[in-house]
Design an enzyme around this catalytic site. Sequence first.
Site, PDB file in Angstrom:
ATOM      1  N   SER A 193       1.783  -0.591  -1.013  1.00  0.00           N
ATOM      2  CA  SER A 193       2.420  -0.698   0.295  1.00  0.00           C
ATOM      3  C   SER A 193       3.837  -1.266   0.155  1.00  0.00           C
ATOM      4  O   SER A 193       4.684  -0.648  -0.478  1.00  0.00           O
ATOM      5  CB  SER A 193       1.536  -1.549   1.211  1.00  0.00           C
ATOM      6  OG  SER A 193       1.920  -1.404   2.552  1.00  0.00           O
ATOM      7  N   HIS A 238      -5.403   2.436   5.042  1.00  0.00           N
ATOM      8  CA  HIS A 238      -4.366   1.885   4.172  1.00  0.00           C
ATOM      9  C   HIS A 238      -4.971   0.907   3.162  1.00  0.00           C
ATOM     10  O   HIS A 238      -4.580   0.886   1.991  1.00  0.00           O
ATOM     11  CB  HIS A 238      -3.352   1.164   5.070  1.00  0.00           C
ATOM     12  CG  HIS A 238      -2.083   0.765   4.397  1.00  0.00           C
ATOM     13  ND1 HIS A 238      -1.227   1.667   3.806  1.00  0.00           N
ATOM     14  CD2 HIS A 238      -1.496  -0.456   4.232  1.00  0.00           C
ATOM     15  CE1 HIS A 238      -0.165   1.019   3.314  1.00  0.00           C
ATOM     16  NE2 HIS A 238      -0.317  -0.261   3.562  1.00  0.00           N
ATOM     17  N   ASP A 261      -5.055   7.000   5.378  1.00  0.00           N
ATOM     18  CA  ASP A 261      -4.094   5.948   5.721  1.00  0.00           C
ATOM     19  C   ASP A 261      -3.456   6.269   7.070  1.00  0.00           C
ATOM     20  O   ASP A 261      -2.912   7.335   7.273  1.00  0.00           O
ATOM     21  CB  ASP A 261      -3.033   5.893   4.614  1.00  0.00           C
ATOM     22  CG  ASP A 261      -2.208   4.616   4.628  1.00  0.00           C
ATOM     23  OD1 ASP A 261      -1.894   4.124   5.719  1.00  0.00           O
ATOM     24  OD2 ASP A 261      -1.883   4.136   3.536  1.00  0.00           O
TER      25      ASP A 261
END
Lengths: 389, 389
Positions: free
Chosen positions: B173, B369, B336
Amino acid sequence: MAALSVVAGLVLAAPASAYEGLITKQSFEMDGPYTTVGGETIAKVRVGFETIGNLNAAGDNAILVPHFFSGSSHFAGRYKDDDKARGYWDAIVGSGKALDTDKYFLIGVDSLANLNTKDGITVTTGPASIDPATAKPYGMRFPQVQIRDFVNVQKALLDKLGVRKLHAVIGASMGAMQAYEWAAAYPGMVDRIIAVIPGATQDAYGIERLRHWRQVITLDPKWNGGDYYGGPEPMDGLTMALRLITLDALAPEWGESQGRKWAEADKDPAKAMGNAYAVQGWFDKAAGARAALSDANHLIYLARACELFQVGGKSSLEEGLRAIRAKTLLLPSRNDQLLYAEATRKVRDLLAAQGTPVAYQELDGPMGHLNGVGGIAQANDRIARFLAQ
Amino acid sequence: MAALSVVAGLVLAAPASAYEGLITKQSFEMDGPYTTVGGETIAKVRVGFETIGNLNAAGDNAILVPHFFSGSSHFAGRYKDDDKARGYWDAIVGSGKALDTDKYFLIGVDSLANLNTKDGITVTTGPASIDPATAKPYGMRFPQVQIRDFVNVQKALLDKLGVRKLHAVIGASMGAMQAYEWAAAYPGMVDRIIAVIPGATQDAYGIERLRHWRQVITLDPKWNGGDYYGGPEPMDGLTMALRLITLDALAPEWGESQGRKWAEADKDPAKAMGNAYAVQGWFDKAAGARAALSDANHLIYLARACELFQVGGKSSLEEGLRAIRAKTLLLPSRNDQLLYAEATRKVRDLLAAQGTPVAYQELDGPMGHLNGVGGIAQANDRIARFLAQ
């Protein structure tokens, strides 16, 4: 499926046209107090409605059009000749269109706790209404209402209008919840439902997302436990809630088309926290304009009604769907980030397994959930065919 | 790819094992003031870091592990024998694991404006730090920092540690943003990057979502323009921001597994607005616990850094990617909802088209995610193979 006429041996499709008659917002008041499905009493229920077309003698050509979260009864046409905007589903309403004003008696109804309390035309009963018992606005003392309550109020209106059978109920998003609920609650009265960008239940992910929408409002000190009427209103919290809702209803593909442009050419976002991207300026403006027409407590009540929704009020989705026998057309949006197409495929399979006639088609476009509102024209023919079956 | 040993003609895979040595958090202070990429000055920059394994004589077996939004340098192992939790990527760190502690010198670094100011161990410089010029916390007067600033601070640390070449940069991320940025900013120093649940840019949709995260905090009157230090802190706004972040980082599939259970058996959500679903109680608890360790202004600065991110600081994604020549492994998560796999497929195609060696594999799991954090074990072998190439 345009209207057909036979001329000199040729079958010609008459051009479909938008509905050009002016629309009148009417007001419906229920007889006596209304008891909610939660067992509480609302002394006086009034909601707005509007109709297009004519009810036939049998009272069975009506199509009910319940609205989405931020919508109203105004699904098509104009109130005045100089109205800038037409009703939200105007693209599929008119002579020769799917919601054919020559064939059907179309009815839109303002929900309880409708968001648009300040638009000068919506008629609703909710937290901003005066409680006859205290002569003050209800605020958070208004009973918790549910989708089924919206349906029950509509049922009372239809009875009064002489509607005996619904040819269809068609709605988008929260309107689709009402369509599902109609089919489960009054199976004998509903021949067809069309559930656009629908959800037949809220799972945990959706429940928590809806709670965000309503609870950001409560961070604004002007919210004051819901007692802000007559004083400064929680516009910052309300605007933030509307920003969350709008973004959740869009999709990444929409974002791609907006890019990373700056709101102001000489204000580089990298230079100061207050310098915005164009998309941020757009959201501030759009949500701010919307907030000016809306009531914060009403948003809280609507979000809560959606959290509570599971079709038929049963403990499982499967059990809730069991009552649905109406012919069903499901029109989810491929890239919906809010009410996922995947969840609707599950509903399709459950309905099919229990023998309910069900059809399914995905809407396309870059707008995510909002493909079911702004992009509805693509489904005009599919809806027309389904209504003719 | 476990460590191999040849015994009596048989190739045996030695069992992989977690790293059991205790981890020491160290502190790095930059020499002199640091000038941000935005041209502002921070008088004193200190960040925490931790290492596992040994740097070889050539200084070229290092792997840098920058962290995600709410993370820290603590990517694996324990600080103390009785630590309940191990570092976030412990599953792929150890002898014979992908991040093989027998082969590589692994380095985690706390970011600037790291979220976890109150966990008793994170070392960071940000709005909560004392501004030497005023002897008070910076608050919103702290310079706006960017992902490239995080990278530049790491570069200074690596120089001090004697790292001459990075065998790889691997991050999830926001950590993947740093991996991309490393490859674009210091192409001669980076042999490989592994971008997990990555985004190489923020489109309009992401930009606006990040702004929600930071601006809900500002609705809380205790935020007070960022000057809350020494007084009551904006815990309601901070908790709401962490709820938004957590939900956005999950996925509908996760929601399905949670269902519609009530928070308390005798409190039906349909009966009162305050009665919660179990998922809502879980979010309150999880976000509240997290908020107690976090600084609200730091969250604002981190969100803003992510909004501003486009790899290489160029005006287009294509241009930004052009500098990346390091071997690249992309590991997005299939479901995600925050940094979409679709956007990473586009990055893959752009890198491939310009001749950068690029591999791609999607992570699976119900966590959206967060599959890139909690579900990283599934990629252990893929990462090990890539690091050995």
